[in-house]
Scaffold this active site. Structure first.
Site, PDB file in Angstrom:
ATOM      1  CE  LYS A 129      43.004  31.738  42.334  1.00  0.00           C
ATOM      2  NZ  LYS A 129      44.008  31.379  41.330  1.00  0.00           N
ATOM      3  CE  LYS A 180      36.334  37.560  38.348  1.00  0.00           C
ATOM      4  NZ  LYS A 180      37.633  37.557  38.451  1.00  0.00           N
ATOM      5  CE  LYS A 186      47.186  42.175  42.851  1.00  0.00           C
ATOM      6  NZ  LYS A 186      47.569  41.615  41.553  1.00  0.00           N
TER       7      LYS A 186
HETATM    8  P1  ADP Z   1      41.188  34.601  41.155  1.00  0.00           P
HETATM    9  O1  ADP Z   1      40.258  35.782  40.992  1.00  0.00           O
HETATM   10  O2  ADP Z   1      40.505  33.466  41.845  1.00  0.00           O
HETATM   11  O3  ADP Z   1      42.513  34.986  41.818  1.00  0.00           O
HETATM   12  P2  ADP Z   1      42.701  34.583  38.742  1.00  0.00           P
HETATM   13  O4  ADP Z   1      42.711  36.068  38.726  1.00  0.00           O
HETATM   14  O5  ADP Z   1      43.971  33.836  39.058  1.00  0.00           O
HETATM   15  O6  ADP Z   1      41.540  34.091  39.722  1.00  0.00           O
HETATM   16  O7  ADP Z   1      42.125  34.082  37.352  1.00  0.00           O
HETATM   17  C1  ADP Z   1      42.685  33.134  36.495  1.00  0.00           C
HETATM   18  C2  ADP Z   1      41.784  33.044  35.278  1.00  0.00           C
HETATM   19  O8  ADP Z   1      40.468  32.611  35.630  1.00  0.00           O
HETATM   20  C3  ADP Z   1      41.607  34.391  34.557  1.00  0.00           C
HETATM   21  O9  ADP Z   1      41.635  34.165  33.154  1.00  0.00           O
HETATM   22  C4  ADP Z   1      40.236  34.869  34.995  1.00  0.00           C
HETATM   23  O10 ADP Z   1      39.629  35.641  33.990  1.00  0.00           O
HETATM   24  C5  ADP Z   1      39.487  33.560  35.203  1.00  0.00           C
HETATM   25  N1  ADP Z   1      38.492  33.706  36.275  1.00  0.00           N
HETATM   26  C6  ADP Z   1      38.756  33.884  37.596  1.00  0.00           C
HETATM   27  N2  ADP Z   1      37.623  33.985  38.308  1.00  0.00           N
HETATM   28  C7  ADP Z   1      36.600  33.898  37.425  1.00  0.00           C
HETATM   29  C8  ADP Z   1      35.182  33.939  37.553  1.00  0.00           C
HETATM   30  N3  ADP Z   1      34.576  34.066  38.722  1.00  0.00           N
HETATM   31  N4  ADP Z   1      34.454  33.809  36.423  1.00  0.00           N
HETATM   32  C9  ADP Z   1      35.046  33.647  35.222  1.00  0.00           C
HETATM   33  N5  ADP Z   1      36.379  33.593  35.048  1.00  0.00           N
HETATM   34  C10 ADP Z   1      37.161  33.719  36.119  1.00  0.00           C
END
Ligand code: ADP
Ligand code: TRP
Length: 326
Positions: free
Chosen positions: A197, A194, A110
Site C-alpha cells: 500500500k 514488493k 519509520k
Molecule cells: P502493506 O505493505 O501493503 O502495508 P501490510 O504491511 O499491512 O501490507 O501487510 C499485511 C500482511 O500482508 C502481512 O502479513 C504481510 O506480510 C503481507 N504482505 C503484504 N504485502 C505483501 C507482499 N507483497 N507479498 C507477500 N505478503 C505481503
C-alpha cells in the site's frame, strides 16, 4: 492448538496481502482453533482518519469472509471490541525493556524516514506497538502465530516479554511459536518492487473492473519486439503474477511462449487481467452479497468478540492475580 493472527485495517487489501497472509490464514483454519482479528488499535499508530478506519475495518471483514474465512471454524473479531487487550498491554509494558523496543526494525525504519527534528513527534503508540502486539498474542494463550517475514522480530519481542513476565511473576503465559511464511513471501507490485500500500503499486483484491484493467495494461515492460525470444521470461512481472492467479498450465504455456518469442506484452497483460478477474470471481460475488447484508457481517464480528472475550478475561485475570492486582 490455537492459531492467532491479526491484520491492520490500513487500506484496501491487495494481491500481496491475499497470497502472503490471507490465503495461508484461511488454509490454517483446518489445522486448529483459529483466532483472527482486525487490528484497529494498531492502525491508530499510522492512520488518523476516523471515518477511513471505520470503512477499512468493515472492508477487511468483507474481504476476509468473501475469500473463505469461515465463521463456523474461526473466531473473528475487531480488536477494540475486546478492550482487555489494552489492560494487558500495560502489564506487559512494565516488564518490557526500552532497549528491546528501540531495536525494532519497524520502528527504526519509520523513524529513519523522519528528519532529525521530527523524532520527538513520533507517537508513543508506534514505539509501544510491539507491546500491544504481544498482548494480542498472549491474551489468548496462542500457540502458533502465522505472520510475514516483516513481523518476525515482533514475535521474538513477544516471546521475550512473555518470558520476562513469567520469570517475574511465575508461569502465566504460553510462549507462542511464530510460523514465518517464506514462500509467496514477496508478491511483486506493478513497478516490480514488493507490492505494498505504501508504494502505491498494488492490484487490489476487489478493485473496480475498468480501473484494474487499466492498471494491469499499464504495466511498463521493456522495448523488445514481440518476435524476439525472451530467455528471461520467468523474471517477467506479468508472468510472475500470472503464476499466482492462473491455472498452472496456462501460466506455463504463456511463459514458454514468451521465452520462445512471438508473444506480445499486450496479449500477455490482457491474459493476466482476465485470469485475475476470473480467479476472484466467486469471492467477488460473495463479497457483493455480504456487502448488501452488513448486519450479518456485524453479527459475525459481535459473536467473535464475545467468544474472544470469554478467553481474554480469564487470561487477563490470571496475569492480574499473578502480579498482585485484583
Ligand atoms: P502493506 O505493505 O501493503 O502495508 P501490510 O504491511 O499491512 O501490507 O501487510 C499485511 C500482511 O500482508 C502481512 O502479513 C504481510 O506480510 C503481507 N504482505 C503484504 N504485502 C505483501 C507482499 N507483497 N507479498 C507477500 N505478503 C505481503
Ligand atoms: N503487526 C501485524 C502486521 O502489521 C498485525 C498484528 C497486530 C498482528 N497484532 C498481531 C499479527 C498479533 C499477528 C499477531 O501485519
Amino acid at each position: 492448538m490455537r492459531i492467532l493472527t491479526g491484520i491492520q485495517p490500513s487500506g484496501a487489501l491487495h494481491l500481496g496481502n491475499y497470497f502472503g497472509a490471507m490465503r495461508p490464514a484461511i488454509e490454517l483454519q483446518q489445522q486448529g482453533e483459529a483466532f483472527y482479528f482486525i487490528a484497529d488499535y494498531h492502525s491508530m499508530t499510522s492512520l488518523t482518519d476516523a471515518k477511513l478506519r471505520r470503512q477499512y475495518t468493515l472492508d477487511v471483514a468483507l474481504d476476509f469472509l468473501a475469500c473463505g474465512l469461515d465463521p463456523a471454524r474461526c473466531v473473528f473479531w475487531v480488536q477494540s471490541d475486546v478492550p482487555e487487550v489494552t489492560e494487558l498491554a500495560w502489564l506487559l509494558s512494565t516488564v518490557t525493556p526500552m532497549g528491546l523496543l528501540e531495536r525494532c526494525h519497524s520502528f527504526k525504519d519509520k523513524v529513519a524516514k523522519l528528519g532529525d527534528g521530527e523524532i520527538g513527534s513520533v507517537n508513543h503508540g508506534l514505539f509501544a506497538y510491539p507491546v500491544l502486539m504481544a498482548a494480542d498474542i498472549l491474551l489468548f494463550d496462542s500457540n502458533v502465530v502465522p505472520v510475514g517475514k516483516d513481523q518476525k522480530q515482533h514475535l521474538e519481542v513477544t516471546r521475550d516479554i512473555a518470558g520476562k513476565f513469567n520469570q517475574q511473576y511465575g508461569q502465566t503465559f504460553v510462549i507462542p511459536e511464530p510460523r514465518i511464511r517464506e514462500e509467496g513471501a514477496a508478491v511483486p507490485g506493478l513497478d516490480g518492487q514488493k507490492m505494498s500500500k505504501s508504494y502505491g503499486n498494488t492490484i487490489e483484491l476487489f478493485g473496480e473492473e475498468k480501473a484494474t484493467r487499466k492498471k494491469i495494461m499499464g504495466i511498463v515492460m521493456d522495448s523488445r519486439t514481440p518476435a524476439e525470444p525472451k530467455p528471461d521470461a520467468d523474471k517477467n512481472l506479468a508472468i510472475q503474477l500470472l503464476k499466482l492467479v492462473a491455472p498452472t498450465e496456462v501460466a506455463t504455456d504463456y511463459e514458454n511462449r514468451l521465452r520462445a518469442g512471438g508473444l506480445g506484452y499486450g496479449d500477455l497483460k490482457k491474459t493476466l487481467f482476465e485470469n485475475y478477474w476470473q480467479h476472484f470471481a466467486a469471492a467477488r460475488a460473495r463479497r457483493a452479497e455480504l456487502a448488501a447484508n452488513q448486519d450479518y457481517v456485524r453479527q459475525i464480528l459481535r459473536d467473535g468478540a464475545e467468544k474472544a472475550r470469554a478467553v481474554a478475561t480469564k487470561v487477563l485475570q490470571r496475569a492480574k492475580s499473578a502480579s498482585g492486582l485484583g
